[in-house]
Design a protein around this motif. Structure first.
Motif, PDB file in Angstrom:
ATOM      1  N   UNK A 138       0.736  -1.296   0.038  1.00  0.00           N
ATOM      2  CA  UNK A 138       0.040  -0.051  -0.082  1.00  0.00           C
ATOM      3  C   UNK A 138       0.677   1.240  -0.017  1.00  0.00           C
ATOM      4  N   UNK A 139       1.862   1.315   0.705  1.00  0.00           N
ATOM      5  CA  UNK A 139       2.716   2.267   0.795  1.00  0.00           C
ATOM      6  C   UNK A 139       3.455   2.640  -0.595  1.00  0.00           C
ATOM      7  N   UNK A 140       3.930   1.612  -1.017  1.00  0.00           N
ATOM      8  CA  UNK A 140       4.443   1.587  -2.593  1.00  0.00           C
ATOM      9  C   UNK A 140       3.605   2.189  -3.542  1.00  0.00           C
ATOM     10  N   UNK A 141       2.288   1.813  -3.459  1.00  0.00           N
ATOM     11  CA  UNK A 141       1.359   2.227  -4.399  1.00  0.00           C
ATOM     12  C   UNK A 141       1.107   3.775  -4.035  1.00  0.00           C
ATOM     13  N   UNK A 142       0.775   4.162  -3.119  1.00  0.00           N
ATOM     14  CA  UNK A 142       0.576   5.302  -2.483  1.00  0.00           C
ATOM     15  C   UNK A 142       1.606   6.353  -3.045  1.00  0.00           C
ATOM     16  N   UNK A 143       2.827   5.903  -3.157  1.00  0.00           N
ATOM     17  CA  UNK A 143       3.867   6.674  -3.269  1.00  0.00           C
ATOM     18  C   UNK A 143       3.878   7.241  -4.838  1.00  0.00           C
ATOM     19  N   UNK A 144       3.729   6.148  -5.638  1.00  0.00           N
ATOM     20  CA  UNK A 144       3.729   6.376  -6.971  1.00  0.00           C
ATOM     21  C   UNK A 144       2.692   7.052  -7.289  1.00  0.00           C
ATOM     22  N   UNK A 145       1.260   7.134  -6.953  1.00  0.00           N
ATOM     23  CA  UNK A 145       0.139   7.656  -7.182  1.00  0.00           C
ATOM     24  C   UNK A 145       0.198   9.067  -6.893  1.00  0.00           C
ATOM     25  N   UNK A 146       0.865   9.480  -5.782  1.00  0.00           N
ATOM     26  CA  UNK A 146       1.414  10.987  -5.218  1.00  0.00           C
ATOM     27  C   UNK A 146       2.037  11.574  -6.266  1.00  0.00           C
ATOM     28  N   UNK A 147       3.249  10.868  -6.818  1.00  0.00           N
ATOM     29  CA  UNK A 147       4.016  11.402  -7.827  1.00  0.00           C
ATOM     30  C   UNK A 147       3.294  12.045  -9.055  1.00  0.00           C
ATOM     31  N   UNK A 148       2.361  11.269  -9.657  1.00  0.00           N
ATOM     32  CA  UNK A 148       1.668  11.419 -10.716  1.00  0.00           C
ATOM     33  C   UNK A 148       0.573  12.691 -10.461  1.00  0.00           C
ATOM     34  N   UNK A 149       0.119  12.584  -9.407  1.00  0.00           N
ATOM     35  CA  UNK A 149      -1.016  13.427  -8.746  1.00  0.00           C
ATOM     36  C   UNK A 149      -0.107  14.794  -8.901  1.00  0.00           C
ATOM     37  N   UNK A 150       0.878  15.178  -8.469  1.00  0.00           N
ATOM     38  CA  UNK A 150       1.457  16.204  -8.041  1.00  0.00           C
ATOM     39  C   UNK A 150       1.876  16.802  -9.516  1.00  0.00           C
ATOM     40  N   UNK A 151       2.338  16.342 -10.407  1.00  0.00           N
ATOM     41  CA  UNK A 151       2.867  16.503 -11.439  1.00  0.00           C
ATOM     42  C   UNK A 151       1.446  17.018 -12.600  1.00  0.00           C
ATOM     43  N   UNK A 152       0.437  16.368 -12.222  1.00  0.00           N
ATOM     44  CA  UNK A 152      -0.646  16.881 -13.253  1.00  0.00           C
ATOM     45  C   UNK A 152      -1.229  18.092 -12.429  1.00  0.00           C
ATOM     46  N   UNK A 153      -1.145  18.466 -11.158  1.00  0.00           N
ATOM     47  CA  UNK A 153      -1.431  19.714 -10.657  1.00  0.00           C
ATOM     48  C   UNK A 153      -0.785  20.692 -10.945  1.00  0.00           C
ATOM     49  N   UNK A 154       0.443  20.635 -11.047  1.00  0.00           N
ATOM     50  CA  UNK A 154       1.488  21.704 -11.403  1.00  0.00           C
ATOM     51  C   UNK A 154       1.025  22.242 -12.922  1.00  0.00           C
ATOM     52  N   UNK A 155       0.763  21.127 -13.896  1.00  0.00           N
ATOM     53  CA  UNK A 155       0.220  21.605 -15.213  1.00  0.00           C
ATOM     54  C   UNK A 155      -1.010  22.425 -15.052  1.00  0.00           C
ATOM     55  N   UNK A 156      -1.909  21.924 -14.490  1.00  0.00           N
ATOM     56  CA  UNK A 156      -3.105  22.585 -14.376  1.00  0.00           C
ATOM     57  C   UNK A 156      -2.981  23.830 -13.830  1.00  0.00           C
ATOM     58  N   UNK A 157      -2.252  24.092 -12.846  1.00  0.00           N
ATOM     59  CA  UNK A 157      -2.068  25.544 -11.981  1.00  0.00           C
ATOM     60  C   UNK A 157      -1.339  26.456 -13.135  1.00  0.00           C
ATOM     61  N   UNK A 158      -0.409  26.056 -13.921  1.00  0.00           N
ATOM     62  CA  UNK A 158       0.229  26.862 -14.994  1.00  0.00           C
ATOM     63  C   UNK A 158      -0.778  27.331 -15.796  1.00  0.00           C
ATOM     64  N   UNK A 159      -1.461  26.532 -16.462  1.00  0.00           N
ATOM     65  CA  UNK A 159      -2.488  26.878 -17.563  1.00  0.00           C
ATOM     66  C   UNK A 159      -3.632  27.853 -16.770  1.00  0.00           C
ATOM     67  N   UNK A 160      -3.928  27.834 -15.503  1.00  0.00           N
ATOM     68  CA  UNK A 160      -5.018  28.605 -14.812  1.00  0.00           C
ATOM     69  C   UNK A 160      -4.362  29.926 -14.938  1.00  0.00           C
ATOM     70  N   UNK A 161      -3.096  30.023 -14.493  1.00  0.00           N
ATOM     71  CA  UNK A 161      -2.603  31.399 -14.247  1.00  0.00           C
ATOM     72  C   UNK A 161      -2.470  32.130 -15.552  1.00  0.00           C
ATOM     73  N   UNK A 162      -2.070  31.502 -16.680  1.00  0.00           N
ATOM     74  CA  UNK A 162      -2.032  31.969 -17.934  1.00  0.00           C
ATOM     75  C   UNK A 162      -3.532  32.702 -18.342  1.00  0.00           C
ATOM     76  N   UNK A 163      -4.280  31.585 -18.059  1.00  0.00           N
ATOM     77  CA  UNK A 163      -5.900  32.207 -18.537  1.00  0.00           C
ATOM     78  C   UNK A 163      -6.278  33.346 -17.727  1.00  0.00           C
ATOM     79  N   UNK A 164      -5.764  33.544 -16.255  1.00  0.00           N
ATOM     80  CA  UNK A 164      -6.346  34.625 -15.414  1.00  0.00           C
ATOM     81  C   UNK A 164      -5.530  35.870 -16.138  1.00  0.00           C
TER      82      UNK A 164
END
Length: 727
Positions: A138-164
């Protein structure tokens, strides 16, 4: 009896028996008789013993029967106990068997429990191993999932700032365009407003100039009006002074006219009643003629003329009364006659029976009713009547056992009258004292030339009185002893001497008589009594237990705290007193406390407290509040025109908080301010019994936010509401 025949009856009859045979026969007979008596006694004793034995046998038989019954009951109890014991032993065996079965079952269950514990321990170890492996995955799977979620959030944040940034730039462009349009519009509007303001300012300047002219004219007009008002006020003051003078003169004339009319009416009544004629006065009084006669005179001359007429009619009224007395005397009018016992001196032992005759001016006594010449005549003018202690008659053959004695004396003449009963005494003393007072009163009038008071004269000629009203006119000095006549009337129930200008000295003769009556009501209001006179009256009323008196009026006098001590001491002897009027006196806090303490301890039910127009302050009000807190009979409390302030009002409100009887509270014209008014307002919210609280005339209650809640009270109205501006 076993006695041989030794004698012949005929020998005894003939008188020739053998002497020895007779003696022997008697001896045998005596012994046989004695022996027979002994046998009887022994038989009786045996019978008695047999009866006692039979009784004992009966008792023993009864006791045996009781013992037998008790033995049977005991045997029954024993059998029951044995049966119960047997049942208990059977139950005990069953319970022992059940206990043994339970112990065996418990042992089996314990064995099974141990086996289950061992199996659970093995299962727990295996489960813990599996859980550890699963946690690692469970710990291993959680770490992998966390890394992918963080990358996705960074991309979305940059797109939102440009639109603002794009949106912000668009909005900024729009706002700049709007502001440019608004500025142009404001410039046009400002130009129009400036032009309008210039026009309005010019117009206002013109109006100000016009107003200045009008104000100048108004000021001048008001000055003229003020001068006219001042002149009118001077004229008004002069008219008021003139009206006061004319009013006093008019009242004086009206008073003289009223007195004159009263005198004439009384004089005509006496003249008609007693059939008397005056040589000087044969025509009726003509008021219009008198008014015409004095109409052109000055005020002082009018007073003199009316006063002279008044004195003349006073003299005529006195002459009418004298004519009546003379007429009765000429006719030898007898007011009372009858047999009475008398003594010429106190030392005289024997009572003498004489025929007494009471006329209009003398008391005469005769040897008997047929003798024309009296033995002695006692004039009634200046006659003194003194009641003495009753005296028992020592002579058992005397027809009267006890005399009620009255001493009659005038100058050097003295006799002692003995009455066989109180009824007989009253039948003589009432008319006798009436005539004495009548003649004494007329003699005093001759000296002072005063007007005869027909009320007093009527009082002297009354045999039975229930109610006596001598109010609304000053009691003449010459008649100050007159109420003493009332002491002879045991049926007097009501006495009113209102507005009679009674003083302490004048009330003393009255106080001495009060204990002899069964008064229900006494009204001495509107006089000049101080605590001394009031105390003498109160103590006389309560000399002994007085169950008749229900109301006392002592209002409008000069009574202070000292009289409350006498009242407090007398209340226990006045159990039915229900009305006590003490308004308009000089009672202070000390007197009020004495009075309230006495009322709290006494059984009296006094529904109304009349204490207005006194000198009661906050301390007295606090005592009143404490009294009302426990009192359950007061319905109305009158405390107007005292010196009660906020503290006193709060104390009264606190005392009435739990009171369920008081419906009316009058605190008119005191020194209560906003704080006290609010306390009484709070009382009305909690106490639903109170219907009216009167705070009129309390000038310290002033308008403002603090008293606003008083007007905001549902369920009440204001029958009197006056707004007065204060400086």
């Amino acid at each position: 009896m076993g006695i041989p025949k030794l004698l012949e009856a005929q020998d005894l009859i003939d008188g020739t028996p053998d002497e020895r045979s007779v003696v022997l026969y008697l001896s045998l007979f005596f012994h046989a008789f004695v022996s027979n008596e002994d046998v009887k006694k022994r038989n009786q004793e045996r019978e008695k013993e047999l009866k006692e034995r039979e009784k004992k046998m009966t008792d023993l038989q009864s006791l045996l029967t009781e013992n037998t019954e008790k033995v049977g009951e005991a045997q029954k109890l024993r059998d029951d106990a044995l049966a119960t014991n047997k049942n208990l032993q059977s139950q005990l065996a069953d319970k022992d068997k059940a206990v043994k079965d339970l112990e065996d079952r418990n042992h089996d269950l314990t064995m099974q429990l141990d086996e289950l514990k061992k199996g659970l321990a093995g299962d727990r170890s295996r489960n813990e191993t599996k859980a550890t492996l699963l946690d690692d995955k469970l710990k291993i799977l959680s770490q992998v999932l966390a890394d992918s979620e963080e990358a996705k959030k960074d991309a979305e944040e940059k797109a939102r700032q440009i639109q603002q940034q794009i949106d912000f730039q668009k909005n900024a462009n729009k706002e700049v365009s709007a502001k440019q349009s608004q500025i142009l519009s404001d410039l046009e509007s400002s130009k129009a407003k400036i032009e309008d303001e210039v026009k309005r300012r010019n117009r206002l300047k013109a109006e100000v100039e016009e107003l200045k002219k009008k104000v100048g004219k108004e000021v001048e007009r008001r000055r003229e009006k003020s001068r006219a008002i001042a002149e009118l006020q001077k004229e008004l003051q002069a008219l008021k002074k003139r009206a006061i003078i004319e009013g006093k003169a008019r009242r004086g004339l009206e008073l003289l006219k009223k007195n004159l009319e009263e005198h004439l009416e009384e004089m005509y009544q006496w003249r008609d009643i007693h059939q008397a004629e005056l040589e000087e006065e044969k025509t009726e009084f003509n008021l219009e003629q008198v008014l015409k006669e004095i109409g052109s005179k000055e005020f002082e001359d009018q007073m003199d003329i009316l006063n002279n007429k008044l004195q003349g009619y006073n003299s005529n009224l006195q002459r009418i009364i004298k004519l009546k007395d003379s007429y009765l005397e000429l006719k030898d009018t007898v007011l009372k006659d009858g047999w009475l016992y008398m003594k010429a001196s106190k030392k005289q032992k024997e009572w003498v029976k004489r025929w007494f005759v009471l006329s209009t001016s003398t008391l005469n006594y005769y040897k008997d009713e047929k003798t024309p010449q009296h033995l002695c005549s006692c004039p009634l003018v200046d006659c003194q009547l003194v009641a003495l202690k009753a005296e028992k008659v020592e002579d058992p053959n005397f027809p009267v056992k006890k005399f009620f004695i009255t001493k009659v004396s005038v100058n050097d003449f003295t006799i002692y009258l003995g009455f066989a009963s109180l009824k007989e005494k009253s039948s003589w003393i009432i008319p006798l004292k009436n005539r004495v007072q009548h003649l004494t009163y007329l003699r005093a009038l001759e000296k002072t030339k005063a007007r005869p008071d027909t009320r007093i004269l009527s009082l002297f000629n009354t045999r039975e009185i229930k109610a006596c009203n001598l109010h609304d006119n000053p009691l003449p000095t010459e008649a100050v002893e007159a109420p003493g006549v009332l002491s002879l009337h045991e049926g007097l129930e009501s006495l009113s001497l209102v507005s009679s200008e009674l003083t302490d000295e004048q009330v003393k003769p009255l106080a001495e008589s009060l204990s002899k009556w069964k008064l229900k009501s006494l009204n001495l209001g509107h006089n000049k009594l101080t605590s001394e006179g009031a105390s003498s009256v109160i103590r006389s009323l309560a000399t002994a237990a007085n169950e008749f008196l229900t109301e006392i009026h002592l209002n409008d006098n000069r009574i202070d705290d000292a009289a409350m001590t006498a009242l407090a001491e007398s209340l226990p002897n006045l159990p039915n007193l229900k009305s006590l009027h003490l308004n308009n006196n000089k009672l202070g806090d000390k007197g009020v406390k004495i009075l309230l303490d006495a009322l709290a301890a006494a059984p009296n039910v006094i529904p109304v407290l009349h204490l207005s127009q006194n000198r009661i302050g906050d301390a007295g009000a606090a005592d009143i509040g404490a009294f009302l807190k426990s009192n359950k009979t007061a319905v109305s409390v009158h405390l107007a025109n005292n010196d009660i302030g906020d503290a006193g009002a709060e104390a009264i409100a606190s005392g009435l908080a739990d009171n369920g009887t008081v419906e009316e509270l009058d605190l008119t014209s005191n020194s209560i301010g906003n704080q006290g008014a609010l306390a009484l307002h709070g009382l009305l919210k909690g106490n639903k019994t109170i219907q009216t609280v009167n705070l009129s005339g309390n000038k310290r209650i002033k308008g403002g936010e603090t008293v606003a809640p008083i007007a905001n009270q549902n369920g009440f109205f204001f029958p009197s509401l006056i707004f007065t501006r204060y400086a």
